[in-house]
Motif scaffolding. Structure first.
Motif, PDB file in Angstrom:
ATOM      1  N   ARG A  49       0.865  -1.185   0.000  1.00 25.39           N
ATOM      2  CA  ARG A  49       0.000   0.000   0.000  1.00 25.39           C
ATOM      3  C   ARG A  49       0.899   1.232   0.000  1.00 25.39           C
ATOM      4  N   THR A  50       0.871   1.998  -1.091  1.00 23.25           N
ATOM      5  CA  THR A  50       1.791   3.126  -1.204  1.00 23.25           C
ATOM      6  C   THR A  50       1.271   4.149  -2.209  1.00 23.25           C
ATOM      7  N   ARG A  51       1.830   5.375  -2.123  1.00 25.43           N
ATOM      8  CA  ARG A  51       1.580   6.413  -3.121  1.00 25.43           C
ATOM      9  C   ARG A  51       2.711   6.460  -4.157  1.00 25.43           C
ATOM     10  N   GLU A  52       3.683   5.571  -4.054  1.00 24.88           N
ATOM     11  CA  GLU A  52       4.916   5.680  -4.832  1.00 24.88           C
ATOM     12  C   GLU A  52       4.978   4.753  -6.040  1.00 24.88           C
ATOM     13  N   TRP A  53       3.833   4.317  -6.576  1.00 29.59           N
ATOM     14  CA  TRP A  53       3.912   3.364  -7.682  1.00 29.59           C
ATOM     15  C   TRP A  53       4.574   3.964  -8.918  1.00 29.59           C
ATOM     16  N   ALA A  54       4.414   5.258  -9.165  1.00 30.40           N
ATOM     17  CA  ALA A  54       5.095   5.863 -10.321  1.00 30.40           C
ATOM     18  C   ALA A  54       6.603   5.747 -10.170  1.00 30.40           C
ATOM     19  N   ALA A  77       6.132   6.891 -16.492  1.00 36.71           N
ATOM     20  CA  ALA A  77       5.418   6.188 -15.422  1.00 36.71           C
ATOM     21  C   ALA A  77       4.280   7.039 -14.896  1.00 36.71           C
ATOM     22  N   ARG A  78       4.551   8.311 -14.661  1.00 41.90           N
ATOM     23  CA  ARG A  78       3.525   9.217 -14.131  1.00 41.90           C
ATOM     24  C   ARG A  78       2.388   9.410 -15.132  1.00 41.90           C
ATOM     25  N   THR A  79       2.720   9.622 -16.387  1.00 44.52           N
ATOM     26  CA  THR A  79       1.699   9.834 -17.414  1.00 44.52           C
ATOM     27  C   THR A  79       0.843   8.588 -17.587  1.00 44.52           C
ATOM     28  N   SER A  80       1.461   7.419 -17.531  1.00 53.23           N
ATOM     29  CA  SER A  80       0.718   6.166 -17.699  1.00 53.23           C
ATOM     30  C   SER A  80      -0.305   5.981 -16.588  1.00 53.23           C
ATOM     31  N   LEU A  81       0.094   6.252 -15.344  1.00 56.51           N
ATOM     32  CA  LEU A  81      -0.837   6.098 -14.236  1.00 56.51           C
ATOM     33  C   LEU A  81      -1.936   7.159 -14.277  1.00 56.51           C
ATOM     34  N   ARG A  82      -1.592   8.361 -14.754  1.00 55.30           N
ATOM     35  CA  ARG A  82      -2.632   9.383 -14.945  1.00 55.30           C
ATOM     36  C   ARG A  82      -3.640   8.921 -15.982  1.00 55.30           C
ATOM     37  N   GLY A  83      -3.155   8.246 -17.013  1.00 57.82           N
ATOM     38  CA  GLY A  83      -4.044   7.742 -18.054  1.00 57.82           C
ATOM     39  C   GLY A  83      -5.023   6.702 -17.548  1.00 57.82           C
ATOM     40  N   PHE A 112     -10.157  -0.793  -1.946  1.00 56.78           N
ATOM     41  CA  PHE A 112     -11.124  -0.010  -2.706  1.00 56.78           C
ATOM     42  C   PHE A 112     -10.352   1.034  -3.496  1.00 56.78           C
ATOM     43  N   LEU A 113     -10.412   0.934  -4.820  1.00 55.56           N
ATOM     44  CA  LEU A 113      -9.688   1.850  -5.684  1.00 55.56           C
ATOM     45  C   LEU A 113     -10.699   2.519  -6.611  1.00 55.56           C
ATOM     46  N   ALA A 114     -11.321   3.593  -6.124  1.00 55.79           N
ATOM     47  CA  ALA A 114     -12.390   4.250  -6.874  1.00 55.79           C
ATOM     48  C   ALA A 114     -11.877   4.859  -8.169  1.00 55.79           C
ATOM     49  N   GLU A 115     -10.611   5.329  -8.169  1.00 56.16           N
ATOM     50  CA  GLU A 115     -10.068   6.020  -9.337  1.00 56.16           C
ATOM     51  C   GLU A 115      -9.932   5.082 -10.544  1.00 56.16           C
ATOM     52  N   VAL A 116      -9.680   3.803 -10.295  1.00 56.78           N
ATOM     53  CA  VAL A 116      -9.537   2.825 -11.381  1.00 56.78           C
ATOM     54  C   VAL A 116     -10.450   1.655 -11.039  1.00 56.78           C
ATOM     55  N   ALA A 117     -11.746   1.882 -11.207  1.00 55.13           N
ATOM     56  CA  ALA A 117     -12.728   0.894 -10.746  1.00 55.13           C
ATOM     57  C   ALA A 117     -12.526  -0.466 -11.395  1.00 55.13           C
ATOM     58  N   SER A 118     -12.153  -0.484 -12.680  1.00 59.43           N
ATOM     59  CA  SER A 118     -12.000  -1.757 -13.382  1.00 59.43           C
ATOM     60  C   SER A 118     -10.745  -2.509 -12.978  1.00 59.43           C
ATOM     61  N   ALA A 119      -9.920  -1.900 -12.095  1.00 53.55           N
ATOM     62  CA  ALA A 119      -8.716  -2.595 -11.644  1.00 53.55           C
ATOM     63  C   ALA A 119      -9.045  -3.705 -10.653  1.00 53.55           C
ATOM     64  N   LYS A 170      -2.329  10.793  -5.301  1.00 54.43           N
ATOM     65  CA  LYS A 170      -3.039  11.455  -4.206  1.00 54.43           C
ATOM     66  C   LYS A 170      -3.634  10.454  -3.221  1.00 54.43           C
ATOM     67  N   VAL A 171      -3.879   9.241  -3.688  1.00 54.19           N
ATOM     68  CA  VAL A 171      -4.380   8.194  -2.804  1.00 54.19           C
ATOM     69  C   VAL A 171      -3.367   7.056  -2.783  1.00 54.19           C
ATOM     70  N   MET A 172      -3.348   6.316  -1.689  1.00 54.87           N
ATOM     71  CA  MET A 172      -2.507   5.131  -1.645  1.00 54.87           C
ATOM     72  C   MET A 172      -3.172   4.007  -2.432  1.00 54.87           C
ATOM     73  N   VAL A 173      -2.385   3.300  -3.190  1.00 55.75           N
ATOM     74  CA  VAL A 173      -2.892   2.208  -4.014  1.00 55.75           C
ATOM     75  C   VAL A 173      -2.343   0.890  -3.459  1.00 55.75           C
ATOM     76  N   PHE A 174      -3.240  -0.021  -3.145  1.00 55.04           N
ATOM     77  CA  PHE A 174      -2.884  -1.337  -2.605  1.00 55.04           C
ATOM     78  C   PHE A 174      -2.820  -2.304  -3.784  1.00 55.04           C
ATOM     79  N   ALA A 175      -1.630  -2.748  -4.148  1.00 53.35           N
ATOM     80  CA  ALA A 175      -1.442  -3.597  -5.320  1.00 53.35           C
ATOM     81  C   ALA A 175      -0.344  -4.625  -5.031  1.00 53.35           C
ATOM     82  N   PRO A 176      -0.277  -5.693  -5.819  1.00 55.89           N
ATOM     83  CA  PRO A 176       0.771  -6.700  -5.604  1.00 55.89           C
ATOM     84  C   PRO A 176       2.155  -6.083  -5.631  1.00 55.89           C
ATOM     85  N   GLU A 177       3.066  -6.644  -4.843  1.00 56.96           N
ATOM     86  CA  GLU A 177       4.395  -6.058  -4.707  1.00 56.96           C
ATOM     87  C   GLU A 177       5.172  -6.044  -6.017  1.00 56.96           C
TER      88      GLU A 177
END
Length: 482
Positions: free
Chosen positions: A76-81, A103-109, A234-241, A125-132
């Motif tokens: 769980r982090t804000r640093e995925w970019a 990396a930043r542009t891709s995640l914005r997309g 819960f990742l509202a910004e990328v619901a289909s994720a 702006k939000v922490m994203v919980f994703a596989p390591e």
């Protein structure tokens, strides 16, 4: 797969005594409290307990000692970019700045927004919980589709620049000079990335190539991360994720007795001041003062930089609150939801069943052992073990908080022991009326163990007493180490 509706939910209850701690604080640095029943109680927030449990699970796995040592994990982090950029640079040879921007542009997309200052420009702006492994996974997709991704990123940069220019012209019309200067200063403080982010909000970003976007979203999917399956996301910004309903429910822990908060005065020593105090007073200065024509003009003992040194008192003083008390805690594991999350992540049913059993044993062990760390060097409770832990399964969760609506006062006896008696008496009643299995009980307190022995001798101890945390789960045979 465990589909038995009668044992779907594993309810866990505990009574734990904490002495002179400050495990969680509110925004003013005070212990958190809440009125309940006939008294104000000290509370421990569910978030602090869940993080303690999750970190205990992961720490054990990292040491190779827990049931989950062989399983994948989430982060769980804000640093995925930054992690994606690092993988593009180290694994695919990209230049560092180009990797960061891509990396930043891709995640914005994908729908994720970033901070608007230089320090947060590459932090979501939000922490994203994703596989390591998500950083490497997304970098691989970008590398494989590099030509179209770079063309799209160029189009995004052009659209952002055009939007920023149009916005600047629009704001400049009818403005006085001072107002324009203030806006310019704001944009300068915001930085180039922040200005672009603001412009992107005003101008729709060109759509990312569909196939690349679909693969990047798949890279954010929970996959086989065991802690995401347990705690959900819960990742509202990328619901289909792929949002995940957590399999664990955690309630607020609270003291079974009225809040007992102590305001503690503290003083801290200054090492150099203490050293000078140990040397003692130089009375030769007093003689020179007496012999001086104007005694008050005699030189004071001074530091090398000319400042007079005061050896009196402590280096620093202040106040800090802490609390004491016995706390009731409650968590529930939805066994069906856990298996559903694992299979939805791509595990075959056999693998998911084994992973679910490992996760349950590890979670029960964390519930027994994990404690919020707070200021871990001074006001934490390292090594604290519960006075009593009760585990039982049923067709629904069973919360026993109402047992403590009437606060336990010290004049009635030892609060933790009275709480243990109340809890077991209430459970015996629920077991009889709801026709559920009495489960298992574990204690690390001599007085409580004596009480359990007395109940057993009288034929009134419903739960089975066990010696190891993992034995609270049916997936750990009696006698097997946790």
């Amino acid at each position: 797969m465990n589909n038995d509706a009668a044992t779907r939910y594993l309810s866990l209850h505990s009574i734990t005594n904490f002495a002179h701690v400050l495990l969680v604080r509110d925004d003013a640095g005070e212990p958190k409290t809440s009125p309940f029943g006939n008294a104000e109680r000290v509370i421990l927030s569910p978030q602090s307990q869940r993080r303690a449990d999750r970190m205990h699970l992961r720490d054990e796995a990292n040491l190779g000692t827990g049931p989950l040592a062989a399983h994948a994990w989430g982060v769980r982090t804000r640093e995925w970019a930054l992690r994606v950029a690092e993988a593009l640079r180290d694994e695919h040879g990209w230049e560092a700045q180009a990797a960061l921007e891509m990396a930043r542009t891709s995640l914005r997309g994908l729908g994720l927004n970033f901070g608007s200052t230089p320090n947060t420009a590459f932090l979501t702006k939000v922490m994203v919980f994703a596989p390591e492994a998500t950083g490497s996974t997304l970098a691989q997709v970008i590398q494989e589709r590099r030509v179209e991704m770079e063309a799209w990123a160029t189009a995004v940069a052009d659209a952002t620049a055009a939007a920023a220019k149009a916005k600047s012209r629009k704001k400049g019309k009818g403005k006085t000079a001072p107002a324009v200067e203030v806006e310019a200063e704001d944009r300068e403080a915001e930085g180039p990335q922040g200005e672009g982010e603001a412009a992107a909000r005003d101008e729709k970003m060109p759509p990312m190539p569909a196939r690349a976007k679909a693969r990047l979203i798949c890279g954010l999917a929970p996959a086989d991360a065991i802690d995401i399956a347990l705690y959900g996301r819960f990742l509202a910004e990328v619901a289909s994720a792929g949002n995940v309903d957590g399999a664990i429910q955690t309630t607020t822990s609270f003291s079974v007795e009225p809040a007992a908060i102590v305001r503690d005065f503290f003083s801290a020593a200054d090492d150099f001041k203490i050293a000078r105090q140990r040397l003692g007073t130089d009375f030769t200065d007093a003689l020179s003062r007496l012999n001086a024509a104007a005694p008050f003009d005699a030189p004071e003992h001074e530091a090398s930089d000319g400042y007079a040194l005061d050896d009196r008192g402590a280096g620093m003083t202040g106040y800090q609150n802490f609390f004491n008390g016995s706390f009731y805690a409650h968590s529930v594991l939805d066994r069906v939801q856990l298996r559903r999350n694992l299979t939805n992540g791509g595990m075959d049913p056999g693998h998911a069943e084994r992973a679910a059993q490992d996760a349950e044993r590890a979670f029960v062990t964390a519930f027994v052992n994990a404690v919020p760390s707070a200021k871990k060097n001074t006001t934490a409770a390292p090594g604290t073990l519960p006075k009593l832990v009760l585990a039982h399964a049923g067709p629904r969760p069973y919360n026993y908080a109402a047992v403590f609506e009437k606060a336990i006062h010290r004049h009635e006896g030892v609060p933790s022991l009275i709480a243990a008696e109340r809890l077991l008496q209430h459970h015996a009643m629920i077991t009889r009326k709801q026709h559920i299995d009495p489960g298992a009980v574990l204690s690390y307190d001599i007085d409580t163990i004596t009480y359990l022995d007395n109940l057993r001798d009288a034929g009134k101890l419903g739960p089975t007493e066990v010696d190891q945390p993992a034995e609270l789960s049916p997936y750990c045979p009696a006698g097997q180490p946790a």
